[in-house]
Scaffold this active site. Sequence first.
Site, PDB file in Angstrom:
ATOM      1  N   MET A   1       0.843  -1.197   0.000  1.00 47.57           N
ATOM      2  CA  MET A   1       0.000   0.000   0.000  1.00 47.57           C
ATOM      3  C   MET A   1       0.872   1.238   0.000  1.00 47.57           C
ATOM      4  O   MET A   1       0.803   2.075   0.876  1.00 47.57           O
ATOM      5  CB  MET A   1      -0.880  -0.031   1.247  1.00 47.57           C
ATOM      6  CG  MET A   1      -2.133   0.808   1.136  1.00 47.57           C
ATOM      7  SD  MET A   1      -3.170   0.512   2.556  1.00 47.57           S
ATOM      8  CE  MET A   1      -4.563   1.521   2.098  1.00 47.57           C
ATOM      9  N   GLY A 229       6.043  -6.276   5.421  1.00 46.79           N
ATOM     10  CA  GLY A 229       5.739  -4.873   5.664  1.00 46.79           C
ATOM     11  C   GLY A 229       4.302  -4.442   5.470  1.00 46.79           C
ATOM     12  O   GLY A 229       3.959  -3.295   5.768  1.00 46.79           O
ATOM     13  N   ASP A 230       3.426  -5.340   4.984  1.00 40.52           N
ATOM     14  CA  ASP A 230       2.048  -4.900   4.730  1.00 40.52           C
ATOM     15  C   ASP A 230       1.070  -6.070   4.835  1.00 40.52           C
ATOM     16  O   ASP A 230       0.238  -6.276   3.960  1.00 40.52           O
ATOM     17  CB  ASP A 230       1.961  -4.264   3.336  1.00 40.52           C
ATOM     18  CG  ASP A 230       0.699  -3.409   3.160  1.00 40.52           C
ATOM     19  OD1 ASP A 230       0.028  -3.116   4.172  1.00 40.52           O
ATOM     20  OD2 ASP A 230       0.391  -3.044   2.018  1.00 40.52           O
ATOM     21  N   LEU A 231       1.178  -6.827   5.927  1.00 43.44           N
ATOM     22  CA  LEU A 231       0.251  -7.952   6.122  1.00 43.44           C
ATOM     23  C   LEU A 231      -1.073  -7.412   6.655  1.00 43.44           C
ATOM     24  O   LEU A 231      -1.441  -7.604   7.810  1.00 43.44           O
ATOM     25  CB  LEU A 231       0.859  -8.989   7.080  1.00 43.44           C
ATOM     26  CG  LEU A 231       2.036  -9.792   6.508  1.00 43.44           C
ATOM     27  CD1 LEU A 231       2.626 -10.707   7.569  1.00 43.44           C
ATOM     28  CD2 LEU A 231       1.616 -10.601   5.277  1.00 43.44           C
ATOM     29  N   ASN A 232      -1.782  -6.717   5.774  1.00 43.31           N
ATOM     30  CA  ASN A 232      -3.064  -6.153   6.187  1.00 43.31           C
ATOM     31  C   ASN A 232      -4.214  -7.085   5.823  1.00 43.31           C
ATOM     32  O   ASN A 232      -4.031  -8.125   5.199  1.00 43.31           O
ATOM     33  CB  ASN A 232      -3.250  -4.737   5.621  1.00 43.31           C
ATOM     34  CG  ASN A 232      -3.443  -4.715   4.117  1.00 43.31           C
ATOM     35  OD1 ASN A 232      -4.258  -5.458   3.562  1.00 43.31           O
ATOM     36  ND2 ASN A 232      -2.701  -3.851   3.436  1.00 43.31           N
TER      37      ASN A 232
END
Length: 377
Positions: A1, A229-232
């Site tokens: 993101m 860095g972006d385990l959303n």
Amino acid sequence: MSSGNDCQPQAFTKPALGEKEATELVDRVFGLKVSWIRLLPSYDDQNFHVRVSKNKGVAEGADEYVLKITNSKDSQEPDLIEAQTQAMMLLSTEGFPSATPYFTKDGNIMSLESGDTGPGNKKYMVRLLTYLPGTPVAKIATNTQIFYEIGKLAASLDKALSEKFYHPSVKSLHRGQFIWNLANVPLLDQYIYALGQNKYREVVEQVIEQFKEKVIPKLSSFRACINHGDLNDHNILVVSSSASLENPQYRVSGILDFGDMSYGYYVFEVAIAIMYMMIESPDPLSVGGHVLAGFESVLPLTEEERGALFLLVSGRFSQSLVIAAHTALQYPENKEYLMITAKTGWKHLMKMFEVGQEAVEKTWFETAKAYRNHAPA
């Protein structure tokens, strides 16, 4: 993101290809005939879900892919895209549900193509990645089992990358001033104007100051690694692994979007996972303990890493909320998508500070301790 290797969020041109142009691209670059195509939502790149006709005489191979057209700024960093793609390939061979690239007609994993959209002759890096099945975590009724699994995934994934990823392109993951790296929370100072003057800004200013004082001096004591860095909740796909409607069980079926990969620390990844799993939860303050328990089943945190967790989670909330507000001012037409996290994010960040670090940590650590006594199978 995210976008870019510097601290300017969204300094890019987002691709704007139509379905016809995307179809022609798949044929010309990859030699595949598209039978069905659909635009997917995205932050700063352009993604299409495509189905292709099977080649005659070829029994093997997928027939569903994601055509990923990288924004013009990130497309200028081929080493970084190479690193992300090679990391995905490594993880796939290690048993993680990660997409892998379909090679171009020239035998490459990506191709730089002219976009012919908007002003100037923009160039976009194009990849065709295997399509992963499943439902985003954001669209299921989450439970403690999936929080634990995501924590476990976060630790296992970073551990595999840090111990086994040796490709020459890995050096590009030293991203310095990258705004989404958790070490760079202090860089939010220059974007905080986007919040205006209100109680939200006061809390973020408090987070930034405490971060400078209590986290930055301790970074050298944290264990370094490569972060996804972006385990959303939109980047993790799950499928049901049980028939029970009352107590559904899930397994992770897909890990998406490696665009925020960079060198960081193990504790960053668990903090990021906790923050994003809190977003849609009806009981957000309890979430952290379950994610932490899963993470620590693979990689127990040190006392210093645990001591930074509250501020790291608060720091990720601040990054997400400030950068979304700043970017919405620049791109008002994309405001609805950009402000997804903000809908509940502000409420959760304010609640964390209202309850206080000591009480929140007590909840997290006691929950994690209970798992050690009764670890899930």
